[in-house]
Design an enzyme around this catalytic site. Structure first.
Site, PDB file in Angstrom:
ATOM      1  N   ALA A 237       0.917  -1.373   0.098  1.00 40.08           N
ATOM      2  CA  ALA A 237      -0.024   0.169   0.035  1.00 40.08           C
ATOM      3  C   ALA A 237       0.908   1.287  -0.019  1.00 40.08           C
ATOM      4  O   ALA A 237       1.954   1.246  -0.020  1.00 40.08           O
ATOM      5  CB  ALA A 237      -1.221  -0.220   1.288  1.00 40.08           C
ATOM      6  N   HIS A 238       0.310   2.301   0.085  1.00 37.67           N
ATOM      7  CA  HIS A 238       0.669   3.922  -0.219  1.00 37.67           C
ATOM      8  C   HIS A 238       1.834   3.979   0.998  1.00 37.67           C
ATOM      9  O   HIS A 238       1.449   3.597   1.941  1.00 37.67           O
ATOM     10  CB  HIS A 238      -0.038   4.740  -0.427  1.00 37.67           C
ATOM     11  CG  HIS A 238      -1.133   5.085   0.644  1.00 37.67           C
ATOM     12  ND1 HIS A 238      -2.112   5.989   0.511  1.00 37.67           N
ATOM     13  CD2 HIS A 238      -1.431   4.289   1.578  1.00 37.67           C
ATOM     14  CE1 HIS A 238      -2.884   5.938   1.645  1.00 37.67           C
ATOM     15  NE2 HIS A 238      -2.443   4.914   2.305  1.00 37.67           N
ATOM     16  N   ASN A 239       2.885   4.769   0.681  1.00 42.46           N
ATOM     17  CA  ASN A 239       3.928   5.064   1.695  1.00 42.46           C
ATOM     18  C   ASN A 239       4.253   3.910   2.319  1.00 42.46           C
ATOM     19  O   ASN A 239       5.294   4.116   3.164  1.00 42.46           O
ATOM     20  CB  ASN A 239       3.107   5.927   2.646  1.00 42.46           C
ATOM     21  CG  ASN A 239       2.664   7.216   2.213  1.00 42.46           C
ATOM     22  OD1 ASN A 239       1.320   7.371   1.866  1.00 42.46           O
ATOM     23  ND2 ASN A 239       3.278   8.425   2.030  1.00 42.46           N
TER      24      ASN A 239
END
Length: 348
Positions: A237-239
């Site tokens: 997922a993001h980051n």
């Protein structure tokens, strides 16, 4: 494709025992034919040396005497893998042809003359593709993407805008890098999308499996560290930040803003909650559910995650629970009878 054993020995720095011959293929101890080379990496299969039909075997010193022709290796598994590279033809029939006339490359893109862009690939404005990189049919390379040297994008890989690949990155069919992270704000009218304006950065020597998805960061970067290997059907997922030389096995899911250290192994179907930190060299077992930080070097198992030794003890005890339940019920009945008897005696 064929090689003399003496040639393989010279290339790999191995010792040839027995007479020289030509080998034209590879196989297992059981399947190899008289023109193939095979290997023995585990002593428990040593009995197969007596029945194998292979022309030669890559073995360690301890088993070399039991083989007619041997390439003696300190690490047979590793050296046989190097031989497999020699016998593996490169995929793709258009190597060295440059940009195919049926590919679309935007005038604002930069493609090195030694790169190969296959038919029906799309390269957007501002993209940069480095030397000897191959982009197979159906690939999408979005605006501002940067791809380094000697990379391979197999069919139907999608690199959304701003994705950056280092050198020698291999991405298998259907993978998507740089899609929007799953970010929303609850409102009275439902969930409001948060724009995802960051990017994905993949460092050198990373391999990414088929149909894996790695989301762009909301503001900064999602990073896959140098030498990390990611299996098929993984969601990152993001980051998220993954360190160097991690091994992420099929169907792992890593939630947003998780930090994974160097050399971490995550087995199949493991899941990691958001904003978790996993220390260097930790091992996350299969189907393990990680909700809190994991210290460096720890081995975890179970759901929720616990020390692997504790998890294995729990698993070994689990089949005994039904019998234990029956015994407890019987003891409760005996205890109740004793209490009733004692109460009656006290009332006399």
């Amino acid at each position: 494709m064929e090689f003399r054993l003496s040639e393989l020995a010279a290339r790999l720095g191995l010792t040839l025992r027995g007479d020289d011959c030509v080998v034209t293929g590879v196989g297992t101890l059981e399947s190899a034919g008289p023109d193939d080379i095979t290997f023995l990496a585990d002593a428990k299969y040593a009995a197969l040396l007596d029945t194998t039909r292979a022309a030669a075997v890559v073995v360690d010193e301890a088993h070399a005497a039991g083989v007619g022709r041997a390439l003696v290796s300190a690490n047979p598994y590793m050296d046989f893998a190097r031989i497999l590279f020699l016998f593996t033809p490169a995929q793709g029939c258009l190597e060295g042809t440059g940009v195919h006339e049926r590919a679309f490359v935007h005038p604002g893109a930069e493609v090195d003359p030694t790169a190969d862009i296959y038919p029906f690939a799309f390269v957007a404005d501002g993209a940069k593709i480095g030397p000897r990189t191959r982009v197979f049919p159906g690939c999408y390379v979005g605006e501002g993407c940067v791809i380094g040297e000697d990379c391979t994008l197999y069919p139907n890989v999608s690199l959304m805008a701003g994705t950056v690949l280092g050198n020698r990155v291999m991405i298998h069919p259907g993978a998507v890098l740089g899609a929007d992270g799953f970010g929303y704000v609850p409102t009275d009218d439902g969930r409001q999308k948060i724009p995802q304006v960051g990017r994905v950065v993949v460092e050198d020597d990373v391999e990414i499996g088929a149909n894996t998805a790695i989301d762009r960061a909301m503001l900064d970067r999602t990073v896959i560290g140098h030498g990390t290997k990611i299996d098929n059907l993984v969601q990152i997922a993001h980051n998220c930040i993954l360190g160097e030389h991690c091994t992420i096995v099929s169907q792992v899911g890593i939630a947003g803003s998780t930090k994974v250290g160097r050399g971490v192994i995550m087995a199949g179907q493991a899941g990691v909650a958001d904003h978790v930190t996993i220390g260097n060299d930790a091992i996350i077992g299969p189907q393990c559910g990680v909700r809190t930080d994991v210290e460096e070097g720890r081995r975890m198992g179970g759901h929720p995650a616990m020390d692997y030794g504790t998890y294995m003890r729990n698993m070994s005890l689990a089949p005994k629970i039904p019998d234990l339940f029956k015994r407890v019920k019987a003891l409760e009945k005996e205890l109740a009878a004793l209490v009733t008897k004692r109460t009656g005696e006290d009332n006399e």
